[in-house]
Every structure is written in C-alpha cells, then in structure tokens.
Design a protein around this motif. Sequence first.
Motif, short mmCIF file in Angstrom:
data_model
loop_
_atom_site.label_atom_id
_atom_site.label_comp_id
_atom_site.label_asym_id
_atom_site.label_seq_id
_atom_site.Cartn_x
_atom_site.Cartn_y
_atom_site.Cartn_z
N HIS A 129 0.89 -1.25 -0.13
CA HIS A 129 -0.15 -0.11 -0.08
C HIS A 129 0.95 1.16 -0.08
CE1 HIS A 129 0.82 -0.17 4.17
NE2 HIS A 129 0.72 1.35 4.33
N LEU A 130 0.16 2.29 -0.51
CA LEU A 130 0.79 3.53 -0.22
C LEU A 130 0.03 4.68 0.57
CD1 LEU A 130 2.73 6.06 -1.26
CD2 LEU A 130 1.21 6.46 -3.21
N LEU A 131 0.64 5.24 1.50
CA LEU A 131 -0.12 5.96 2.40
C LEU A 131 0.41 7.40 2.28
CD1 LEU A 131 -2.02 7.09 4.82
CD2 LEU A 131 0.06 6.28 6.47
N ILE A 132 -0.78 8.39 1.89
CA ILE A 132 -0.37 9.81 1.84
C ILE A 132 -0.85 10.41 2.79
CG2 ILE A 132 -0.54 11.88 0.15
CD1 ILE A 132 -1.09 9.82 -1.98
N ASN A 133 0.00 11.06 3.81
CA ASN A 133 -0.56 11.86 4.88
C ASN A 133 -0.62 13.57 4.86
OD1 ASN A 133 -1.25 12.56 7.55
ND2 ASN A 133 0.47 11.87 8.58
N LEU A 134 -1.81 14.06 4.48
CA LEU A 134 -1.85 15.28 4.30
C LEU A 134 -1.79 16.05 5.47
CD1 LEU A 134 -4.79 15.15 1.54
CD2 LEU A 134 -2.26 15.07 1.28
N GLY A 135 -1.88 15.49 6.64
CA GLY A 135 -1.98 16.22 7.61
C GLY A 135 -3.24 17.09 8.04
N SER A 136 -2.88 18.45 8.62
CA SER A 136 -3.56 19.55 8.51
C SER A 136 -3.04 20.65 7.57
CB SER A 136 -3.56 20.18 10.01
OG SER A 136 -4.58 21.35 10.01
N ARG A 137 -3.88 20.91 6.63
CA ARG A 137 -3.41 21.93 5.45
C ARG A 137 -3.99 23.12 5.58
NH1 ARG A 137 0.59 20.08 3.75
NH2 ARG A 137 0.44 21.54 1.94
N ILE A 138 -4.37 23.47 6.78
CA ILE A 138 -4.87 25.10 6.94
C ILE A 138 -3.79 25.89 7.50
CG2 ILE A 138 -6.80 26.24 8.14
CD1 ILE A 138 -7.74 24.31 6.27
N ASN A 139 -3.36 27.03 6.68
CA ASN A 139 -2.48 27.81 6.92
C ASN A 139 -2.85 28.94 7.91
OD1 ASN A 139 -3.74 29.96 5.66
ND2 ASN A 139 -2.83 28.94 3.71
N THR A 140 -2.01 29.71 8.76
CA THR A 140 -2.23 30.52 9.61
C THR A 140 -3.24 31.59 9.21
OG1 THR A 140 0.13 30.44 10.49
CG2 THR A 140 -1.01 32.25 11.12
N ARG A 141 -3.16 32.14 7.88
CA ARG A 141 -4.12 33.08 7.56
C ARG A 141 -5.67 32.52 7.51
NH1 ARG A 141 -2.18 36.14 2.36
NH2 ARG A 141 -0.54 36.69 3.91
N MET A 142 -5.82 31.50 7.19
CA MET A 142 -7.07 30.98 7.26
C MET A 142 -7.56 30.63 8.44
SD MET A 142 -7.79 30.66 4.05
CE MET A 142 -9.50 29.99 4.46
N ARG A 143 -6.77 30.14 9.68
CA ARG A 143 -7.10 29.95 10.67
C ARG A 143 -7.40 31.34 11.55
NH1 ARG A 143 -5.47 24.87 12.38
NH2 ARG A 143 -3.84 23.84 11.08
#
Length: 209
Positions: free
Chosen positions: A14-28
């Motif tokens: 298998h291949l696991l692609i971990n995107l994690g949390s992609r929300i940047n500071t400005r969006m937060r």
Amino acid sequence: MAKQEITYYWGDNHLLINLGSRINTRMRVLYVFELLFTLGLASLIIFKSFPIHHHYFLWINITGASLLYFLAVRRFLLRMFLKESIVLDDQYIAFEKQTIFSKKVRRYDWRLLGPLHYEGHAKKTDHPLKGKTFDYFGFETQEQIIQVLHRNGNLYFETHDGRLYFALGVYSWHAEEMVQMMKMYMGNYLRLGPEWEEMLQTHEMDDVQ
C-alpha cells in the motif's frame, strides 16, 4: 498548530499519503474572525431579547441563539482540526477525513474512478520560490481565500455519484507531486483532466527560468 508537510509512506502492499492539517495561519485567523462574528451575532440576539414580556418569544430567541452558538463552535472546531490521508492498495483508494468529533472513510475501486482534476487551476498559485519579485505578505501564494472557506478540497475525482473532493489546502505544486506518487501506484488507471498538461508545462517553464 502549524501547517504540516505532506508525507508518503510506502508499505509492502500500500501507499499512504498523509496530508495532515493543511490549514495555514491566515485561514485560521479568518476562521477565528468568523467564529467571533457569529458568536457576537448570537449574543446580540440574546441581548435584544430583554426585556420581553412574553416568555414564549424569549425562549424562542434564547433557543435560536444557543443553536447558533453550538453550530458556530462546532464548525470552527471541525475546520481547525481537520486532517486528511489517502491510502492506495492494489485495488482500492481510501480517503480519510478525521476531526475531533468523527472519522470518515470513503473507499473506491480506483480502476472505476474518472479523471482527476485540480479545482484551483482557474487561478493557479505561483510557487513561493518563484523569482522576479519577493512576496512580502504572501498574497501571491494563497488560493482565493473566500473560496477556500467553503471548499471541500482542491482536488476531485469524477465518480458515478458526482465529484469526490479531497486535499483541502493543497496547492498546485504539491498536487503535482501527489499525482506523480499516485501514478507510480495506479499507472494508466490514473487519468488526468486537461488542465494538468498546462499546469505541468507552466511549472517546467518556471523551473527553467
């Protein structure tokens, strides 16, 4: 919470692609302002409810404001702590979205998926390392902020059920890297939308410059 890098894990099958949390500071920051605005509106509803001589209308206003409080806080937490990952095996592709409240997994036979598209192609983000001018405030490295507030992902597959969105906050250069990794696993079954050819050519020209 800092924006995480995309990581790739190659397993035996298998291949696991971990995107994690992609929300940047400005969006937060925007999410925080949206939360404060909604809470302020709910508080104003309660404040305007007094004095009300009819308890029936008072309880309606308080109930409505309380519901607005709940929905605003829930929406804020769902966005702030969203994490995504993708798992590919020899037959299926699974899209996992995890929040502090729930974990949702959608699983598809990747041989039956339609073309993969990049939603942000209409106004593609320049790579932050691109030369010519220095982007002091980072405006050129952002997708359209208002659209991102209501978007479910920057990539989508065409399926028999409609569009399957994923990869929220993934910009074009990261999307290209993901496509290369996925293509190594899926081969010719990974079909790309027509916008990818132009995107790849543009980035190749940027690299040459």
